[in-house]
Design a protein around this motif. Structure first.
Motif, PDB file in Angstrom:
ATOM      1  N   ARG A 296       6.835  81.910 -64.891  1.00  0.00           N
ATOM      2  CA  ARG A 296       6.700  81.537 -66.235  1.00  0.00           C
ATOM      3  C   ARG A 296       7.873  81.002 -66.686  1.00  0.00           C
ATOM      4  NH1 ARG A 296       2.606  86.377 -68.610  1.00  0.00           N
ATOM      5  NH2 ARG A 296       0.694  85.612 -67.314  1.00  0.00           N
ATOM      6  N   LYS A 297       8.978  81.737 -66.438  1.00  0.00           N
ATOM      7  CA  LYS A 297      10.398  81.135 -66.880  1.00  0.00           C
ATOM      8  C   LYS A 297      10.701  79.719 -66.438  1.00  0.00           C
ATOM      9  CE  LYS A 297      12.095  85.614 -68.521  1.00  0.00           C
ATOM     10  NZ  LYS A 297      13.125  86.592 -68.382  1.00  0.00           N
ATOM     11  N   CYS A 298       9.930  79.600 -65.412  1.00  0.00           N
ATOM     12  CA  CYS A 298      10.407  78.161 -64.550  1.00  0.00           C
ATOM     13  C   CYS A 298       9.291  77.297 -64.966  1.00  0.00           C
ATOM     14  CB  CYS A 298      10.276  78.529 -63.093  1.00  0.00           C
ATOM     15  SG  CYS A 298      11.782  79.293 -62.215  1.00  0.00           S
ATOM     16  N   GLY A 299       8.425  77.351 -65.837  1.00  0.00           N
ATOM     17  CA  GLY A 299       7.670  76.781 -66.267  1.00  0.00           C
ATOM     18  C   GLY A 299       6.199  76.432 -65.771  1.00  0.00           C
ATOM     19  N   PHE A 300       5.931  77.377 -64.887  1.00  0.00           N
ATOM     20  CA  PHE A 300       4.489  77.258 -64.106  1.00  0.00           C
ATOM     21  C   PHE A 300       3.566  78.322 -64.636  1.00  0.00           C
ATOM     22  CE2 PHE A 300       7.649  74.798 -61.651  1.00  0.00           C
ATOM     23  CZ  PHE A 300       7.194  74.055 -60.855  1.00  0.00           C
ATOM     24  N   SER A 301       2.398  78.222 -64.031  1.00  0.00           N
ATOM     25  CA  SER A 301       1.299  79.167 -64.437  1.00  0.00           C
ATOM     26  C   SER A 301       0.741  79.816 -63.080  1.00  0.00           C
ATOM     27  CB  SER A 301       0.301  79.009 -65.361  1.00  0.00           C
ATOM     28  OG  SER A 301      -0.398  77.656 -65.024  1.00  0.00           O
ATOM     29  N   LYS A 302       0.883  78.911 -62.228  1.00  0.00           N
ATOM     30  CA  LYS A 302      -0.083  79.203 -60.821  1.00  0.00           C
ATOM     31  C   LYS A 302       0.755  79.118 -59.657  1.00  0.00           C
ATOM     32  CE  LYS A 302      -4.243  76.500 -62.667  1.00  0.00           C
ATOM     33  NZ  LYS A 302      -5.181  77.923 -62.615  1.00  0.00           N
ATOM     34  N   VAL A 303       0.132  79.922 -58.724  1.00  0.00           N
ATOM     35  CA  VAL A 303       0.743  80.004 -57.369  1.00  0.00           C
ATOM     36  C   VAL A 303      -0.078  80.023 -56.347  1.00  0.00           C
ATOM     37  CG1 VAL A 303       2.592  81.785 -58.432  1.00  0.00           C
ATOM     38  CG2 VAL A 303       0.696  82.530 -57.493  1.00  0.00           C
ATOM     39  N   LEU A 304       0.424  79.511 -55.139  1.00  0.00           N
ATOM     40  CA  LEU A 304       0.053  79.437 -53.752  1.00  0.00           C
ATOM     41  C   LEU A 304       0.329  80.311 -52.926  1.00  0.00           C
ATOM     42  CD1 LEU A 304       0.275  75.699 -53.688  1.00  0.00           C
ATOM     43  CD2 LEU A 304      -2.037  76.589 -53.644  1.00  0.00           C
ATOM     44  N   VAL A 305      -0.488  81.157 -52.153  1.00  0.00           N
ATOM     45  CA  VAL A 305      -0.188  81.837 -51.003  1.00  0.00           C
ATOM     46  C   VAL A 305      -0.833  81.606 -49.842  1.00  0.00           C
ATOM     47  CG1 VAL A 305       0.028  84.417 -50.446  1.00  0.00           C
ATOM     48  CG2 VAL A 305       0.269  83.801 -52.938  1.00  0.00           C
ATOM     49  N   GLY A 306      -0.280  81.618 -48.790  1.00  0.00           N
ATOM     50  CA  GLY A 306      -0.631  81.313 -47.526  1.00  0.00           C
ATOM     51  C   GLY A 306      -1.258  82.570 -47.031  1.00  0.00           C
ATOM     52  N   LEU A 307      -2.510  82.758 -46.750  1.00  0.00           N
ATOM     53  CA  LEU A 307      -3.284  83.851 -46.273  1.00  0.00           C
ATOM     54  C   LEU A 307      -3.534  84.039 -44.791  1.00  0.00           C
ATOM     55  CD1 LEU A 307      -5.836  84.700 -49.167  1.00  0.00           C
ATOM     56  CD2 LEU A 307      -3.332  85.356 -48.953  1.00  0.00           C
ATOM     57  N   SER A 308      -2.851  84.759 -44.020  1.00  0.00           N
ATOM     58  CA  SER A 308      -3.168  84.624 -42.705  1.00  0.00           C
ATOM     59  C   SER A 308      -4.154  85.673 -42.282  1.00  0.00           C
ATOM     60  CB  SER A 308      -1.528  84.900 -42.069  1.00  0.00           C
ATOM     61  OG  SER A 308      -1.184  86.255 -42.165  1.00  0.00           O
ATOM     62  N   GLY A 309      -4.399  86.708 -43.220  1.00  0.00           N
ATOM     63  CA  GLY A 309      -5.124  87.966 -42.605  1.00  0.00           C
ATOM     64  C   GLY A 309      -4.349  88.998 -42.341  1.00  0.00           C
ATOM     65  N   GLY A 310      -3.044  88.776 -42.494  1.00  0.00           N
ATOM     66  CA  GLY A 310      -1.976  89.956 -42.198  1.00  0.00           C
ATOM     67  C   GLY A 310      -1.704  90.691 -43.367  1.00  0.00           C
ATOM     68  N   ILE A 311      -0.859  91.826 -43.285  1.00  0.00           N
ATOM     69  CA  ILE A 311      -0.686  92.762 -44.445  1.00  0.00           C
ATOM     70  C   ILE A 311       0.392  92.183 -45.421  1.00  0.00           C
ATOM     71  CG2 ILE A 311       1.273  93.947 -43.120  1.00  0.00           C
ATOM     72  CD1 ILE A 311      -0.197  96.563 -44.499  1.00  0.00           C
ATOM     73  N   ASP A 312       1.517  91.246 -45.020  1.00  0.00           N
ATOM     74  CA  ASP A 312       2.277  90.934 -45.756  1.00  0.00           C
ATOM     75  C   ASP A 312       1.920  89.756 -47.192  1.00  0.00           C
ATOM     76  OD1 ASP A 312       4.731  92.081 -44.452  1.00  0.00           O
ATOM     77  OD2 ASP A 312       4.330  90.781 -42.677  1.00  0.00           O
ATOM     78  N   SER A 313       1.046  88.825 -46.313  1.00  0.00           N
ATOM     79  CA  SER A 313       0.473  87.848 -47.337  1.00  0.00           C
ATOM     80  C   SER A 313      -0.571  88.559 -48.218  1.00  0.00           C
ATOM     81  CB  SER A 313      -0.241  86.759 -46.520  1.00  0.00           C
ATOM     82  OG  SER A 313      -1.305  87.149 -45.613  1.00  0.00           O
ATOM     83  N   ALA A 314      -1.211  89.667 -47.762  1.00  0.00           N
ATOM     84  CA  ALA A 314      -2.151  90.478 -48.475  1.00  0.00           C
ATOM     85  C   ALA A 314      -1.438  91.125 -49.636  1.00  0.00           C
ATOM     86  CB  ALA A 314      -2.856  91.265 -47.615  1.00  0.00           C
ATOM     87  N   LEU A 315      -0.313  91.810 -49.308  1.00  0.00           N
ATOM     88  CA  LEU A 315       0.419  92.228 -50.239  1.00  0.00           C
ATOM     89  C   LEU A 315       0.861  91.330 -51.388  1.00  0.00           C
ATOM     90  CD1 LEU A 315       1.587  94.751 -51.745  1.00  0.00           C
ATOM     91  CD2 LEU A 315       3.583  94.537 -50.338  1.00  0.00           C
ATOM     92  N   VAL A 316       1.505  90.069 -51.064  1.00  0.00           N
ATOM     93  CA  VAL A 316       2.177  89.466 -51.946  1.00  0.00           C
ATOM     94  C   VAL A 316       1.002  88.583 -52.896  1.00  0.00           C
ATOM     95  CG1 VAL A 316       3.119  86.712 -52.381  1.00  0.00           C
ATOM     96  CG2 VAL A 316       4.078  88.542 -50.347  1.00  0.00           C
ATOM     97  N   ALA A 317      -0.345  88.489 -52.352  1.00  0.00           N
ATOM     98  CA  ALA A 317      -1.479  87.953 -53.254  1.00  0.00           C
ATOM     99  C   ALA A 317      -1.789  88.935 -54.235  1.00  0.00           C
ATOM    100  CB  ALA A 317      -2.599  87.466 -52.161  1.00  0.00           C
TER     101      ALA A 317
END
Length: 558
Positions: A296-317
């Motif tokens: 938000r402080k960078c002026g955005f509202s949306k994000v993209l996450v590459g979902l591999s089915g692995g645990i790291d991307s799941a946690l970030v999402a």
């Protein structure tokens, strides 16, 4: 005396917004009949301002905002304000700016306390910018004397720390003045006020409380600390403002990781119920707040996450959804021939559980086209690292294309274990604006994922239970290249955060010293990757980034 601790979330350089926020909290405190309202360190300009402090216009604008805030206090029924700000240093020699706490009353600056101890370790580089104070003085609000300190000025108690970093203790100096002036004879309690911008790391709120309690007990004083809250780049501030009695007892406490206003009457202090928060919950909150404020402080509202089915991307999402709302998170699956059907379904199930949009962009054909273009140069060579790394680099390119098209920031999904040993692809899975879990070891990723699932299954069970794999070649597992994370992570913690030698680590953890040296070599060889990585949200005492500085071109022999 009624003192209000105004725990706010300022933005660096947003003088209009910060001033508005300060006055909003001042008005709320005035409604509760506060005599003094205390704001965090550098709250007028935001912390840390870094090289903006080199700009004269920035410093001048800060002082203009300070005068705007002072004007609010001109009405007779309004409380005094204690705010943190940057001010010009007018000496003939030395640095050009000062880090100060300014007492405002009657429309004027009535007292200025300049910061004396300027930290220059970990993420701090205040000696680069500020002129240190050469002396400090007591002041008063009405009839009540108070001792004012700025953040680090309270962090040099020789009776608490095994080793002092500075030759002087400002708190000691102020308390000696208190005693020499005979103020106790006038019947006034000792009050020490500390304004802070103290970044979070795991366990720090408790350390801070114990340190302040030691000061309170030693000097038989009420100790009040107001701390900034929120995220600024890779730093997260937890708030956790606090007031302690002369016996070191907690009698008031601000919220963790949220703005708060705490009003305490020193004549009638009431005991607060301590906020219990375990390490995992604390880190979760820090990453949620850090992600929300960065975006938000960078002026955005949306994000993209590459979902591999692995645990790291799941946690970030999951963190992104908690921070920004499901409607502002887009998950993108980009499978190749090496991606298992289970991983694709795990990614799809995660997106459904989180309620986020999910897009599937298979990259088989793109990968094949890259290989076709490279075939004249790659002919007669075996499939290897180059082909493996092509896959995450294709994914990174697609994510950045989506980012440009839809105005959404890409969140990287690499953890601290991977960043430490270089088990990540530069310009591939390292592409993005923020490394959300870049300061979280793999074993901690699992603990945080179980925390996400504490009430219902959000991260699919299969994601939690299957062996970790980058899925860049047939049958690949992380353990093909690395020791099990249960073995690797303690070695990394000891080497990256505590700087222990291979022999010390081997003895401490009862592992082969040859293994430790091989891990150390991976860490040192991967520095070039980390220096090109996205900003990392700091949640441990030693994170990658500005707080850990090593050269790239080295030949390590220790």
């Amino acid at each position: 005396m009624k003192i209000a601790l105004a725990q706010i979330n300022p933005t660096v350089g947003d003088f209009t917004g910060n001033t508005k926020k300060i006055l909003e909290f001042a008005n709320r405190a005035a409604e509760q009949k506060a005599d003094l309202v205390v704001f965090p360190e550098l709250s007028v300009c935001g912390y840390p301002p870094a090289d903006f402090l080199e700009k004269k216009a920035f410093v001048a604008r800060a002082e203009e905002a300070l005068d705007e805030i002072a004007a609010w206090t001109s009405a007779s029924n309004r409380p005094a304000l204690l705010v943190g700000c940057v001010m010009a240093a007018n000496g003939a020699i030395g640095k050009r700016v000062r880090n100060v706490a300014v007492l405002l009353k009657g429309g004027k600056r009535v007292f200025v306390q300049q910061k004396m101890l300027l930290p220059f370790y970990d993420v701090f580089d205040e000696q680069r910018y500020f002129e240190p104070a050469t002396s400090q003085s007591l002041t008063s609000v009405g009839e009540q004397p108070i001792a004012i300190t700025v953040c680090e000025d309270a962090w040099n108690d020789k009776n608490f720390w095994p080793r002092q970093l500075y030759s002087v203790d400002p708190v000691d100096t102020l308390m000696q003045q208190w005693q020499s002036q005979g103020i106790e004879l006038a019947g006034h309690p000792r009050i020490i006020v500390n304004i802070s911008a103290s970044p979070f790391w795991q366990g720090k709120p408790l350390v801070r409380q114990k340190m302040l309690a030691a000061i309170a007990e030693r000097h038989k004083a009420y100790v009040l600390m107001v701390n900034q809250v929120g995220g600024n780049d890779g730093l997260v501030f937890d708030g956790s403002s606090i007031m302690l009695s002369p016996t070191g007892e907690v009698i008031a406490r601000g919220a963790c990781f949220a703005e708060d206003l705490v009003v305490v009457d020193t004549d009638k202090p009431s005991r607060a119920v301590p906020v219990a928060c375990d390490d995992t919950a604390e880190i979760w909150q820090a990453m949620v707040v850090g992600t929300r404020d960065y975006v938000r402080k960078c002026g955005f509202s949306k994000v993209l996450v590459g979902l591999s089915g692995g645990i790291d991307s799941a946690l970030v999402a999951a963190i992104a959804v908690e921070a920004l709302g499901a409607e502002n998170v887009i998950g993108v699956g980009m499978p190749t021939e090496f991606s298992s059907l289970g991983s694709i379904e795990d990614a799809r199930s995660l997106a459904k559980n989180l309620g986020i949009r999910f897009e599937l962009l298979p990259i088989h054909d793109v990968f094949a086209q890259f290989q076709k273009v490279l075939e004249p140069l790659f002919k007669e060579t075996a499939f290897g690292l180059a082909e493996e790394n092509l896959q995450p680099r294709i994914r990174g390119t697609l994510l950045m294309a989506l980012s440009n098209k839809f105005g959404a920031l890409v969140l990287t999904t690499g953890n601290k274990s991977e960043m430490a040993v270089g088990y990540c692809t530069l310009y591939g899975d390292m592409v993005g604006a923020l490394a959300v879990i870049g300061d979280v070891y793999k074993t901690r990723v699992y603990a945080l994922s179980r925390y996400v699932n504490r009430q219902r299954e959000i991260i699919p069970r299969n994601t939690l239970e299957k062996p970790p794999s980058a899925e860049l070649r047939p049958g690949q597992l992380d353990t093909d290249s690395l020791p099990p994370y249960e073995v690797l992570d303690p070695i990394l913690e000891a080497y990256v955060e505590r700087y222990l030698s291979a022999e010390q680590i081997a003895q401490e953890q009862n592992v082969d010293v040859t293994l430790v040296r091989s891990v150390q070599k991976l860490v040192e060889q991967s520095e070039y990757k980390r220096q090109q990585a996205a900003p990392v949200l700091k949640v441990t005492q030693k994170s990658f980034g500005t707080g850990r500085r090593f050269p790239i071109a080295v030949k390590v022999q220790v």
